[in-house]
Design a protein around this motif. Structure first.
Motif, mmCIF file in Angstrom:
data_model
loop_
_atom_site.group_PDB
_atom_site.id
_atom_site.type_symbol
_atom_site.label_atom_id
_atom_site.label_comp_id
_atom_site.label_asym_id
_atom_site.label_seq_id
_atom_site.Cartn_x
_atom_site.Cartn_y
_atom_site.Cartn_z
ATOM 1 N N SER A 193 0.829 -1.204 0.000
ATOM 2 C CA SER A 193 0.000 0.000 0.000
ATOM 3 C C SER A 193 0.866 1.257 0.000
ATOM 4 C CB SER A 193 -0.927 0.002 1.217
ATOM 5 O OG SER A 193 -1.725 1.162 1.233
ATOM 6 N N LEU A 194 1.953 1.238 0.738
ATOM 7 C CA LEU A 194 2.863 2.393 0.774
ATOM 8 C C LEU A 194 3.500 2.612 -0.598
ATOM 9 C CD1 LEU A 194 4.577 1.820 4.241
ATOM 10 C CD2 LEU A 194 2.989 3.653 3.653
ATOM 11 N N VAL A 195 3.792 1.527 -1.314
ATOM 12 C CA VAL A 195 4.340 1.644 -2.674
ATOM 13 C C VAL A 195 3.305 2.289 -3.589
ATOM 14 C CG1 VAL A 195 5.096 0.340 -4.706
ATOM 15 C CG2 VAL A 195 5.956 -0.289 -2.450
ATOM 16 N N THR A 196 2.051 1.844 -3.493
ATOM 17 C CA THR A 196 0.977 2.398 -4.339
ATOM 18 C C THR A 196 0.756 3.878 -4.034
ATOM 19 O OG1 THR A 196 -0.120 0.243 -4.259
ATOM 20 C CG2 THR A 196 -1.408 2.069 -5.087
ATOM 21 N N ARG A 197 0.783 4.231 -2.765
ATOM 22 C CA ARG A 197 0.569 5.631 -2.377
ATOM 23 C C ARG A 197 1.701 6.524 -2.871
ATOM 24 N NH1 ARG A 197 -2.971 5.321 2.999
ATOM 25 N NH2 ARG A 197 -3.421 3.103 2.960
ATOM 26 N N THR A 198 2.913 5.984 -2.899
ATOM 27 C CA THR A 198 4.068 6.774 -3.328
ATOM 28 C C THR A 198 4.141 6.908 -4.844
ATOM 29 O OG1 THR A 198 5.229 5.824 -1.427
ATOM 30 C CG2 THR A 198 6.564 7.053 -2.970
ATOM 31 N N THR A 199 3.476 6.034 -5.562
ATOM 32 C CA THR A 199 3.551 6.053 -7.032
ATOM 33 C C THR A 199 2.199 6.416 -7.641
ATOM 34 O OG1 THR A 199 3.212 3.639 -6.971
ATOM 35 C CG2 THR A 199 5.486 4.437 -7.165
ATOM 36 N N ASN A 200 1.283 5.461 -7.676
ATOM 37 C CA ASN A 200 0.007 5.628 -8.363
ATOM 38 C C ASN A 200 -0.812 6.789 -7.819
ATOM 39 O OD1 ASN A 200 -3.085 4.866 -8.530
ATOM 40 N ND2 ASN A 200 -2.090 3.859 -10.253
ATOM 41 N N ASP A 201 -0.918 6.896 -6.489
ATOM 42 C CA ASP A 201 -1.757 7.949 -5.893
ATOM 43 C C ASP A 201 -1.212 9.338 -6.195
ATOM 44 O OD1 ASP A 201 -3.868 6.512 -4.652
ATOM 45 O OD2 ASP A 201 -2.495 5.814 -3.133
ATOM 46 N N ILE A 202 0.107 9.489 -6.140
ATOM 47 C CA ILE A 202 0.700 10.802 -6.432
ATOM 48 C C ILE A 202 0.535 11.145 -7.912
ATOM 49 C CG2 ILE A 202 2.901 12.049 -6.575
ATOM 50 C CD1 ILE A 202 3.667 10.772 -3.917
ATOM 51 N N THR A 203 0.605 10.130 -8.779
ATOM 52 C CA THR A 203 0.417 10.358 -10.211
ATOM 53 C C THR A 203 -0.990 10.901 -10.498
ATOM 54 O OG1 THR A 203 1.960 8.583 -10.758
ATOM 55 C CG2 THR A 203 0.453 9.263 -12.492
ATOM 56 N N GLN A 204 -2.002 10.386 -9.777
ATOM 57 C CA GLN A 204 -3.375 10.879 -9.957
ATOM 58 C C GLN A 204 -3.462 12.376 -9.647
ATOM 59 O OE1 GLN A 204 -5.714 8.993 -11.262
ATOM 60 N NE2 GLN A 204 -4.377 7.192 -11.223
ATOM 61 N N LEU A 205 -2.806 12.793 -8.584
ATOM 62 C CA LEU A 205 -2.820 14.210 -8.197
ATOM 63 C C LEU A 205 -2.006 15.057 -9.168
ATOM 64 C CD1 LEU A 205 -2.440 13.622 -4.386
ATOM 65 C CD2 LEU A 205 -4.357 14.798 -5.448
ATOM 66 N N GLN A 206 -0.906 14.493 -9.664
ATOM 67 C CA GLN A 206 -0.087 15.214 -10.641
ATOM 68 C C GLN A 206 -0.892 15.487 -11.915
ATOM 69 O OE1 GLN A 206 3.603 13.274 -11.634
ATOM 70 N NE2 GLN A 206 4.142 14.758 -13.206
ATOM 71 N N MET A 207 -1.627 14.490 -12.382
ATOM 72 C CA MET A 207 -2.452 14.657 -13.582
ATOM 73 C C MET A 207 -3.538 15.704 -13.353
ATOM 74 S SD MET A 207 -2.856 10.658 -14.691
ATOM 75 C CE MET A 207 -4.213 10.989 -15.808
ATOM 76 N N LEU A 208 -4.146 15.665 -12.171
ATOM 77 C CA LEU A 208 -5.191 16.651 -11.859
ATOM 78 C C LEU A 208 -4.624 18.065 -11.855
ATOM 79 C CD1 LEU A 208 -8.092 17.326 -10.899
ATOM 80 C CD2 LEU A 208 -7.254 17.072 -8.560
ATOM 81 N N LEU A 209 -3.449 18.228 -11.258
ATOM 82 C CA LEU A 209 -2.841 19.562 -11.169
ATOM 83 C C LEU A 209 -2.412 20.063 -12.539
ATOM 84 C CD1 LEU A 209 -2.075 21.773 -9.188
ATOM 85 C CD2 LEU A 209 0.124 20.652 -8.837
ATOM 86 N N ALA A 210 -1.852 19.167 -13.370
ATOM 87 C CA ALA A 210 -1.377 19.565 -14.703
ATOM 88 C C ALA A 210 -2.537 20.008 -15.589
ATOM 89 C CB ALA A 210 -0.624 18.416 -15.354
ATOM 90 N N MET A 211 -3.634 19.230 -15.580
ATOM 91 C CA MET A 211 -4.788 19.571 -16.424
ATOM 92 C C MET A 211 -5.743 20.539 -15.723
ATOM 93 S SD MET A 211 -5.665 15.878 -18.160
ATOM 94 C CE MET A 211 -6.991 16.570 -19.137
ATOM 95 N N GLY A 212 -5.945 20.293 -14.428
ATOM 96 C CA GLY A 212 -6.925 21.089 -13.685
ATOM 97 C C GLY A 212 -6.556 22.547 -13.564
ATOM 98 N N SER A 213 -5.240 22.829 -13.378
ATOM 99 C CA SER A 213 -4.825 24.230 -13.220
ATOM 100 C C SER A 213 -5.109 25.045 -14.476
ATOM 101 C CB SER A 213 -3.339 24.305 -12.876
ATOM 102 O OG SER A 213 -2.562 23.651 -13.855
ATOM 103 N N VAL A 214 -5.226 24.368 -15.629
ATOM 104 C CA VAL A 214 -5.587 25.054 -16.871
ATOM 105 C C VAL A 214 -7.103 25.043 -17.071
ATOM 106 C CG1 VAL A 214 -5.393 25.007 -19.387
ATOM 107 C CG2 VAL A 214 -3.374 24.548 -17.980
ATOM 108 N N LEU A 215 -7.682 23.841 -17.015
ATOM 109 C CA LEU A 215 -9.101 23.704 -17.358
ATOM 110 C C LEU A 215 -10.032 24.300 -16.310
ATOM 111 C CD1 LEU A 215 -9.200 20.109 -18.895
ATOM 112 C CD2 LEU A 215 -8.890 22.301 -20.048
ATOM 113 N N LEU A 216 -9.635 24.218 -15.021
ATOM 114 C CA LEU A 216 -10.505 24.768 -13.973
ATOM 115 C C LEU A 216 -10.580 26.289 -14.031
ATOM 116 C CD1 LEU A 216 -9.759 22.525 -10.855
ATOM 117 C CD2 LEU A 216 -11.920 22.763 -12.072
ATOM 118 N N ILE A 217 -9.590 26.899 -14.666
ATOM 119 C CA ILE A 217 -9.643 28.357 -14.873
ATOM 120 C C ILE A 217 -10.345 28.651 -16.195
ATOM 121 C CG2 ILE A 217 -8.272 30.453 -15.209
ATOM 122 C CD1 ILE A 217 -6.071 29.032 -13.515
ATOM 123 N N LYS A 218 -9.953 27.898 -17.229
ATOM 124 C CA LYS A 218 -10.464 28.176 -18.575
ATOM 125 C C LYS A 218 -11.964 27.930 -18.687
ATOM 126 C CE LYS A 218 -9.833 27.112 -23.444
ATOM 127 N NZ LYS A 218 -9.027 26.448 -24.467
#
Length: 586
Positions: free
Chosen positions: A116-141
């Motif tokens: 679970s710690l491996v998943t949280r350090t990899t997969n879970d952080i990737t989900q947030l990274q994708m949200l921040l990369a797309m969301g910071s543009v689309l949530l404003i636009k």
């Protein structure tokens, strides 16, 4: 959203500056996109008006092309800055999570599970990274585009405005329904991902045993069961979200159809002088209506990401907010007034999730230079007892003192330099013989001479000298390319190379044959002269010559003394001794 906000608060000043720059370029992008329908309307009017100059049409067309290029360029710049912020966030969060895990006690690591710690350090952080990369543009636009477009068309035509409003409500209902159905499934997906990682790790670590017992089909079925559940859940989520895209396009083109249908009726019933202006307004209205719907389509994309990111953020925060039970102290080696001593005062211990004490009311003191051994039946608490010295766990009652200072008061770095710990299970890291022996950091320089000396003392010279590159020979992760006894000797060499004041050997010699065991102990005794040595052992032959032997039975000290004394006074020790050696050998 609170879980996501907690993590995004960790963004630094540079990231916030980049976010501001991203927002500015997104606004520029929206401006250019919403300016194009005005030029299109003007071109439409010019084309429909007799006597219009071609230069005017080309002039407006040129401005429209510049707007398109400006829109593209500003979006590229905004996306680059957003990607930079997302990458920095991912790096910093992963580092914070890794540092936190490094400081967790063994109990806390077991609570979360390694997989679970491996998943949280990899997969879970990737989900947030994708949200921040797309969301910071689309949530404003998306909202800016929708509001700006609505302002542009507001009061131009009541019928068209009502149509756009109705279609917006339809989109919101669809989004709300799909999100409410899908959201609970994201938590299930992450837990199943943990389980898949756990089973994969279990299969890789236990591959020899699996093959030896012909358990391949059993393990495969166990893995397939979890993997099928994960696949079915993922498919359900994707099917639900796959409904969203065609529905959105249906709404978008349906809106255009309704605008043109009512627009055609308006043009048909309008006076000749008003037909051109209505047609021009219809083109503009259609373009802005499409922009509104496209804005909600962008929001729909974010809505597909937010629920999963929210679950991931919650899982990451769960680790970051966990209270560390074994906390760092402030005492250093400079505060020490005596050397090489270990003392247990009324020590009792039970595991945090256990009810019964594993060890109870232990009292003894080890003086500098003494060799003290611990012996007892399997599961009696020997390993637990010595694990309290390097603070792998903290005592439930009583205190453990090293060099006269309570171990809870020590800074970890300094305590670990005083104690040389060799665990029951030898751990090897991917690297070389040299990197494994000089592993970690300490107050002393561990050069090649020191490494070779440690290898000689630990009786590892015999097999290291036969390796292709000597101390520079490769050691695989987990030491899979060396035997159990060889791993054990390299593990001992790692502790010897540090020259600690106190050596702890937790059943370290059990993987060695009697001859190697005997020679190793002789060399250790010479080399570690003046250092304190604590030995947990199962073999009587390993500990017979110890200065003091402590007998543990069901977590209690039932005997303490030399071998000869215990043979007379301790029935538990006598039974262990006679089960291994004859009276004559003893």
């Amino acid at each position: 959203m609170k879980e996501i906000q907690k993590l995004f608060k960790n963004l630094d000043k540079k990231d916030f500056l980049f976010m501001i720059i991203t927002s500015l370029f997104v606004l520029i992008n929206v401006y250019f996109e919403l300016k194009m329908p005005d030029y299109m309307s003007e071109i439409t009017r010019l084309v429909e008006t007799e006597g219009s100059e071609m230069n005017d049409i080309i002039h407006n067309g040129g401005f429209m092309l510049l707007c398109a290029l400006g829109s593209m360029g500003s979006m590229i710049v905004a996306s680059l800055f957003a990607a930079k912020v997302a990458a920095d966030f991912s790096k910093n969060t992963r580092k914070a999570l890794f540092d936190k895990v490094e400081n967790l006690s063994i109990h806390e690591v077991k609570k979360f599970k390694t997989s679970s710690l491996v998943t949280r350090t990899t997969n879970d952080i990737t989900q947030l990274q994708m949200l921040l990369a797309m969301g910071s543009v689309l949530l404003i636009k998306a909202p800016v585009t929708a509001i700006w477009a609505l302002i542009k068309i507001l009061n131009k035509n009541v019928t068209w405005t009502i149509i756009v409003g109705a279609f917006v409500i339809v989109i919101l209902v669809i989004l709300g329904t799909i999100t409410s159905i899908v959201f609970p499934k994201f938590d299930v997906v992450q837990k199943l991902t943990d389980r898949v990682n756990e089973l994969t790790r279990e299969n890789l670590i236990g591959i020899r045993v699996i093959r030896a017992f012909n358990a391949e089909n059993y393990q495969e079925n166990k893995f397939n069961d979890t993997n099928d559940k994960l696949t079915k859940t993922q498919l359900f989520i994707q099917k639900m979200f796959s409904i969203m895209n065609p529905v959105m396009y249906l709404v978008m083109y349906g809106l255009t159809l309704f605008i043109y249908y009512f627009g055609a009726n308006m043009i048909n019933s309008a006076a000749l002088t008003n037909k051109l202006s209505i047609f021009s307004d219809m083109v503009v209205f259609s373009s802005y209506g499409m922009q509104v719907i496209m804005s909600f389509l962008m929001l729909a994309m974010i809505y597909t990401m937010i629920p999963r990111a929210r679950v991931s953020a919650s899982r990451i925060n769960e680790v970051l907010e966990t209270d560390i039970s074994v906390k760092n102290g402030t005492k250093t080696i400079d505060d020490v007034k005596e050397h090489g001593t270990v003392e247990f005062k009324d020590v009792s211990f039970k595991y945090p999730d256990g009810q019964d004490y594993v060890i109870k009311d232990i009292n003894f003191k080890v003086n500098k230079g003494e060799i003290v051994a611990f012996i007892g039946a399997t599961g009696c608490g020997k390993t637990t007892l010595i694990n309290l010295i390097p603070r792998l766990y903290d005592t439930s009652k009583g205190s453990v003192y090293v060099d006269g200072i309570n171990v809870k008061d020590y800074n970890f770095y300094h305590l670990n330099n005083i104690v040389g710990y060799v665990p029951q299970k030898a751990i090897m890291f991917d690297g070389t013989v040299k990197s494994n022996i000089s592993f970690g950091s300490c107050n002393k320089v561990i050069d090649d001479k020191k490494i070779n000396e440690a290898i000689r003392v630990s009786q590892a010279e015999e097999f290291v000298s036969k390796m292709d590159k000597g101390i520079n020979s490769h050691i695989a992760r987990g030491g899979t390319n060396v035997s159990g006894g060889q791993k054990q000797r390299l593990s001992i060499a790692r502790a010897v190379a540090r020259d600690p004041e106190i050596y702890i050997f937790d059943d370290t010699f059990s993987a060695l044959d009697y001859k190697t065991d005997s020679e190793l102990r002789k060399e250790l005794k010479k080399y570690t002269k003046g250092a304190t040595t604590l030995i947990v052992a199962q073999r009587i032959g390993t500990i017979m010559n110890a200065d003091k032997i402590i007998v543990i039975d069901n977590g209690k000290c039932v005997g303490m003394g030399t071998h000869k004394e215990l043979m007379k006074t301790c029935e538990v020790y006598k039974q262990i001794a006679l089960s291994q050696l004859s009276k004559e050998e003893l």
